[in-house]
Design a protein around this motif. Structure first.
Motif, mmCIF file in Angstrom:
data_model
loop_
_atom_site.group_PDB
_atom_site.id
_atom_site.type_symbol
_atom_site.label_atom_id
_atom_site.label_comp_id
_atom_site.label_asym_id
_atom_site.label_seq_id
_atom_site.Cartn_x
_atom_site.Cartn_y
_atom_site.Cartn_z
ATOM 1 N N THR A 179 0.822 -1.202 0.000
ATOM 2 C CA THR A 179 0.000 0.000 0.000
ATOM 3 C C THR A 179 0.858 1.254 0.000
ATOM 4 O O THR A 179 0.582 2.211 -0.714
ATOM 5 C CB THR A 179 -0.915 0.014 1.243
ATOM 6 O OG1 THR A 179 -1.611 -1.224 1.315
ATOM 7 C CG2 THR A 179 -1.923 1.143 1.156
ATOM 8 N N CYS A 180 1.912 1.268 0.832
ATOM 9 C CA CYS A 180 2.752 2.462 0.956
ATOM 10 C C CYS A 180 4.231 2.078 0.910
ATOM 11 O O CYS A 180 4.636 1.075 1.520
ATOM 12 C CB CYS A 180 2.472 3.188 2.281
ATOM 13 S SG CYS A 180 0.785 3.831 2.431
ATOM 14 N N PHE A 238 1.129 10.652 -1.693
ATOM 15 C CA PHE A 238 1.847 10.336 -2.920
ATOM 16 C C PHE A 238 2.532 8.978 -2.850
ATOM 17 O O PHE A 238 2.698 8.298 -3.861
ATOM 18 C CB PHE A 238 2.882 11.439 -3.196
ATOM 19 C CG PHE A 238 3.774 11.188 -4.366
ATOM 20 C CD1 PHE A 238 3.330 11.421 -5.662
ATOM 21 C CD2 PHE A 238 5.070 10.722 -4.189
ATOM 22 C CE1 PHE A 238 4.162 11.193 -6.753
ATOM 23 C CE2 PHE A 238 5.909 10.489 -5.270
ATOM 24 C CZ PHE A 238 5.445 10.733 -6.554
ATOM 25 N N PHE A 239 2.933 8.573 -1.639
ATOM 26 C CA PHE A 239 3.704 7.342 -1.468
ATOM 27 C C PHE A 239 2.811 6.122 -1.258
ATOM 28 O O PHE A 239 3.310 5.018 -1.023
ATOM 29 C CB PHE A 239 4.656 7.488 -0.280
ATOM 30 C CG PHE A 239 5.473 8.744 -0.341
ATOM 31 C CD1 PHE A 239 6.553 8.851 -1.197
ATOM 32 C CD2 PHE A 239 5.141 9.845 0.429
ATOM 33 C CE1 PHE A 239 7.295 10.007 -1.269
ATOM 34 C CE2 PHE A 239 5.879 11.018 0.374
ATOM 35 C CZ PHE A 239 6.956 11.100 -0.492
ATOM 36 N N CYS A 240 1.499 6.306 -1.328
ATOM 37 C CA CYS A 240 0.558 5.227 -1.051
ATOM 38 C C CYS A 240 -0.453 5.097 -2.183
ATOM 39 O O CYS A 240 -0.693 6.028 -2.946
ATOM 40 C CB CYS A 240 -0.195 5.483 0.255
ATOM 41 S SG CYS A 240 0.868 5.671 1.708
ATOM 42 N N SER A 241 -1.061 3.931 -2.275
ATOM 43 C CA SER A 241 -2.129 3.692 -3.240
ATOM 44 C C SER A 241 -3.458 3.591 -2.505
ATOM 45 O O SER A 241 -3.495 3.411 -1.284
ATOM 46 C CB SER A 241 -1.863 2.399 -4.014
ATOM 47 O OG SER A 241 -1.827 1.280 -3.128
ATOM 48 N N ASP A 300 6.829 -5.794 2.938
ATOM 49 C CA ASP A 300 7.564 -5.555 1.694
ATOM 50 C C ASP A 300 9.057 -5.656 2.003
ATOM 51 O O ASP A 300 9.577 -4.931 2.851
ATOM 52 C CB ASP A 300 7.197 -4.159 1.185
ATOM 53 C CG ASP A 300 7.968 -3.756 -0.066
ATOM 54 O OD1 ASP A 300 8.730 -4.581 -0.593
ATOM 55 O OD2 ASP A 300 7.805 -2.603 -0.497
ATOM 56 N N GLN A 301 9.765 -6.557 1.306
ATOM 57 C CA GLN A 301 11.154 -6.850 1.648
ATOM 58 C C GLN A 301 12.181 -5.977 0.936
ATOM 59 O O GLN A 301 13.380 -6.163 1.129
ATOM 60 C CB GLN A 301 11.453 -8.325 1.352
ATOM 61 C CG GLN A 301 10.651 -9.296 2.213
ATOM 62 C CD GLN A 301 10.897 -9.099 3.699
ATOM 63 O OE1 GLN A 301 12.038 -9.123 4.153
ATOM 64 N NE2 GLN A 301 9.832 -8.892 4.455
ATOM 65 N N SER A 302 11.747 -5.026 0.111
ATOM 66 C CA SER A 302 12.718 -4.116 -0.486
ATOM 67 C C SER A 302 13.317 -3.257 0.617
ATOM 68 O O SER A 302 12.604 -2.754 1.486
ATOM 69 C CB SER A 302 12.066 -3.228 -1.546
ATOM 70 O OG SER A 302 11.052 -2.412 -0.990
ATOM 71 N N ILE A 303 14.637 -3.097 0.609
ATOM 72 C CA ILE A 303 15.279 -2.300 1.652
ATOM 73 C C ILE A 303 15.481 -0.858 1.203
ATOM 74 O O ILE A 303 15.845 -0.003 1.999
ATOM 75 C CB ILE A 303 16.612 -2.927 2.099
ATOM 76 C CG1 ILE A 303 17.536 -3.157 0.908
ATOM 77 C CG2 ILE A 303 16.370 -4.218 2.857
ATOM 78 C CD1 ILE A 303 18.880 -3.752 1.285
ATOM 79 N N PHE A 304 15.242 -0.601 -0.102
ATOM 80 C CA PHE A 304 15.210 0.773 -0.604
ATOM 81 C C PHE A 304 14.315 0.778 -1.822
ATOM 82 O O PHE A 304 14.393 -0.111 -2.675
ATOM 83 C CB PHE A 304 16.610 1.266 -0.975
ATOM 84 C CG PHE A 304 16.652 2.735 -1.345
ATOM 85 C CD1 PHE A 304 16.901 3.698 -0.380
ATOM 86 C CD2 PHE A 304 16.417 3.152 -2.652
ATOM 87 C CE1 PHE A 304 16.925 5.045 -0.703
ATOM 88 C CE2 PHE A 304 16.436 4.495 -2.991
ATOM 89 C CZ PHE A 304 16.692 5.447 -2.008
ATOM 90 N N ASN A 305 13.457 1.794 -1.930
ATOM 91 C CA ASN A 305 12.541 1.886 -3.067
ATOM 92 C C ASN A 305 12.166 3.343 -3.254
ATOM 93 O O ASN A 305 11.544 3.953 -2.383
ATOM 94 C CB ASN A 305 11.295 1.037 -2.819
ATOM 95 C CG ASN A 305 10.453 0.880 -4.069
ATOM 96 O OD1 ASN A 305 10.258 1.810 -4.835
ATOM 97 N ND2 ASN A 305 9.938 -0.324 -4.275
ATOM 98 N N LYS A 306 12.577 3.925 -4.388
ATOM 99 C CA LYS A 306 12.303 5.342 -4.629
ATOM 100 C C LYS A 306 12.177 5.595 -6.125
ATOM 101 O O LYS A 306 12.968 5.079 -6.912
ATOM 102 C CB LYS A 306 13.422 6.206 -4.047
ATOM 103 C CG LYS A 306 13.137 7.707 -4.056
ATOM 104 C CD LYS A 306 14.241 8.464 -3.320
ATOM 105 C CE LYS A 306 13.937 9.958 -3.237
ATOM 106 N NZ LYS A 306 15.009 10.690 -2.495
ATOM 107 N N THR A 307 11.172 6.393 -6.505
ATOM 108 C CA THR A 307 10.967 6.773 -7.899
ATOM 109 C C THR A 307 11.124 8.276 -8.036
ATOM 110 O O THR A 307 10.548 9.040 -7.261
ATOM 111 C CB THR A 307 9.579 6.339 -8.393
ATOM 112 O OG1 THR A 307 9.464 4.909 -8.285
ATOM 113 C CG2 THR A 307 9.361 6.740 -9.838
ATOM 114 N N MET A 308 11.922 8.718 -9.038
ATOM 115 C CA MET A 308 12.190 10.141 -9.246
ATOM 116 C C MET A 308 12.046 10.473 -10.716
ATOM 117 O O MET A 308 12.399 9.662 -11.579
ATOM 118 C CB MET A 308 13.609 10.489 -8.775
ATOM 119 C CG MET A 308 13.816 10.359 -7.283
ATOM 120 S SD MET A 308 15.555 10.047 -6.879
ATOM 121 C CE MET A 308 15.715 8.364 -7.456
#
Length: 339
Positions: free
Chosen positions: A95-96, A143-146, A168-176
Motif C-alpha cells: 500500500t505504501c 503520494f507514497f501510497c495507493s 515488503d522486503q525491499s530495503i530501498f525503493n524510490k521513484t524520481m
C-alpha cells in the motif's frame, strides 16, 4: 534542484569558510538548522537516539488480516537518519512505500525534502509522528501510497524485534522524475551482497534496467541536471556495513534523453588530496549542480567510533571524460566542529 532552502547554515557558522567566495558558499551541505536564528546556535550532540522500528496500530492485529505499516529508522551520519516505510505485502501489493534521508533539526526532530515539500519526523520515547512542515502540503504524504492511503500519523516504537514476515522486503525503493525522464531505484537483501536495480523510463532508445551488487545498503538517491544539458543525472548513495560506514556513489547520466551511461566516481582512498584522516562516515547530497560529500577527519590516534574536531567537505563537478563522464574535485573546505 535545491532540496533545502537554507543549506548554508552550517558553513556560515564556521569561521573557516567566512573568507571564501560566494560560489563556494552556495554549495554547502544541508545543515540541521532551518532558520537563520537556528544557524547561530552551536549544534550539540544528540542525547536521543531515534533508531528503531515503529509500527501503525494495526500491526498488533496483523494476524486478523489488517493492513499495517512499519517505519524503520537507522542512523546514517552524525546529523542524518535513514527512514524506510513499508507496508504489508503478503495479501496484496504494498500500500505504501517511502525511503529517504532526513536531516537533524533538533534532538527529536528531523526533516526530509521530497519534490519541494518538507516532511517532518517528530520522535519521543513512545514513537514517531510524521507530518508536513506546511499543513496545506500534507497531501504529499498520499503520494507514497495507493488507494487513498497516507504515511501521515503516529507510529508506536517496538521494544521487541519487528515481525517482517508480511512486510515488503525491499530495503530501498524510490521513484524520481525530472525533465520527462524517470528512474525507479530499488534494493533487496541478497546472499553475500545486496542488490541494487535502476530502471529508467522515458528514454527514447533504451529503458533497459541495470543492476549492481553493493557492499552494504542504499542510503539515498537524488536526481538533477548536473551539467545543464537538458537531461538529468541520477546519483545513488550507498554505505558499507560495519563501523566505518564507507560511502560510495553510483551514478548515471542521460544522453540527450535517449539512453544512459554510468558516471565514474573515484573513491576517497584513491585521492591523496582528500584522503588524509578519512575513515568513512560519509554523507552525500546534490547542492545546486554539484555533488557534495562530507566526512569526519580523524587523527592518527583517533578511533573510528570516536568524536573528531573537523569535518571535510568536498564539492565535485560533473565533467566529460574521454570514455565516460566523471566527477572531479572542485573545492575542498575544512569545517571546525563544536566541542
Amino acid at each position: 534542484m535545491i532540496k533545502n532552502t537554507l543549506i548554508l547554515a552550517l558553513a556560515i557558522s564556521v569561521a573557516a569558510c567566512q573568507d571564501e567566495p560566494e560560489a563556494t558558499k552556495s554549495a554547502q551541505m544541508p545543515a540541521k538548522a532551518n532558520t537563520v536564528e537556528d544557524a547561530k546556535t552551536k549544534p550539540v550532540p544528540s542525547a536521543f537516539n531515534p533508531a528503531g522500528n515503529y509500527v501503525s496500530g494495526e500491526y498488533h492485529k496483523r494476524d486478523q488480516g489488517y493492513d499495517w505499516m512499519a517505519v524503520q529508522v537507522s542512523q546514517s551520519g552524525p546529523e542524518q537518519i535513514n527512514v524506510s516505510i513499508r507496508s504489508r505485502i503478503d495479501r496484496k501489493r504494498p500500500t505504501c512505500t517511502y525511503t529517504d534521508t532526513a536531516q537533524r533539526l533538533s534532538d527529536t526532530r528531523y526533516k526530509a525534502e521530497t519534490q519541494g515539500t518538507a516532511i517532518l519526523f517528530d520522535f519521543n520515547e513512545q514513537g514517531i509522528e510524521i507530518n508536513t512542515e506546511q499543513p496545506e502540503a500534507e497531501g504529499m504524504l498520499n503520494f507514497f501510497c495507493s488507494g487513498g492511503g497516507s504515511i501521515k500519523g503516529g507510529y508506536s516504537k517496538l521494544s521487541e524485534p519487528l515481525d517482517n514476515s508480511q512486510l515488503d522486503q525491499s530495503i530501498f525503493n524510490k521513484t524520481m522524475v525530472l525533465q520527462g525522464i524517470g528512474f525507479n531505484v530499488t534494493s533487496f537483501k541478497g546472499e553475500g551482497e545486496n542488490r541494487l536495480t535502476i530502471a529508467p523510463f522515458g528514454l527514447s532508445i533504451s529503458n533497459e534496467a541495470v543492476s549492481h551488487g553493493i557492499n552494504g545498503r542504499v542510503v539515498g538517491a537524488e536526481i538533477e541536471d548536473l551539467n545543464s544539458d537538458g537531461s538529468p543525472e541520477l546519483l545513488v548513495f550507498t554505505q558499507s556495513d560495519g563501523s566505518g560506514s564507507y560511502g560510495e556513489v553510483i551514478g548515471y547520466s542521460v544522453n540527450n534523453k535517449k539512453s544512459m551511461s554510468q558516471i565514474y566516481f573515484q573513491p576517497v582512498t584513491e585521492q591523496p588530496k582528500i584522503s588524509a584522516g578519512y575513515m568513512g562516515h560519509d554523507e552525500f547530497a546534490i547542492v545546486e549542480t554539484s555533488l557534495v560529500q562530507r566526512f569526519p577527519v580523524y587523527g592518527e590516534s583517533d578511533t573510528n567510533a570516536g568524536q573528531t574536531k573537523k569535518m571535510r567537505q568536498v564539492q565535485y563537478k560533473l565533467v566529460d571524460g574521454e570514455a565516460t563522464r566523471r566527477f572531479v574535485i572542485d573545492k575542498v573546505v575544512e569545517l571546525d566542529l563544536p566541542q
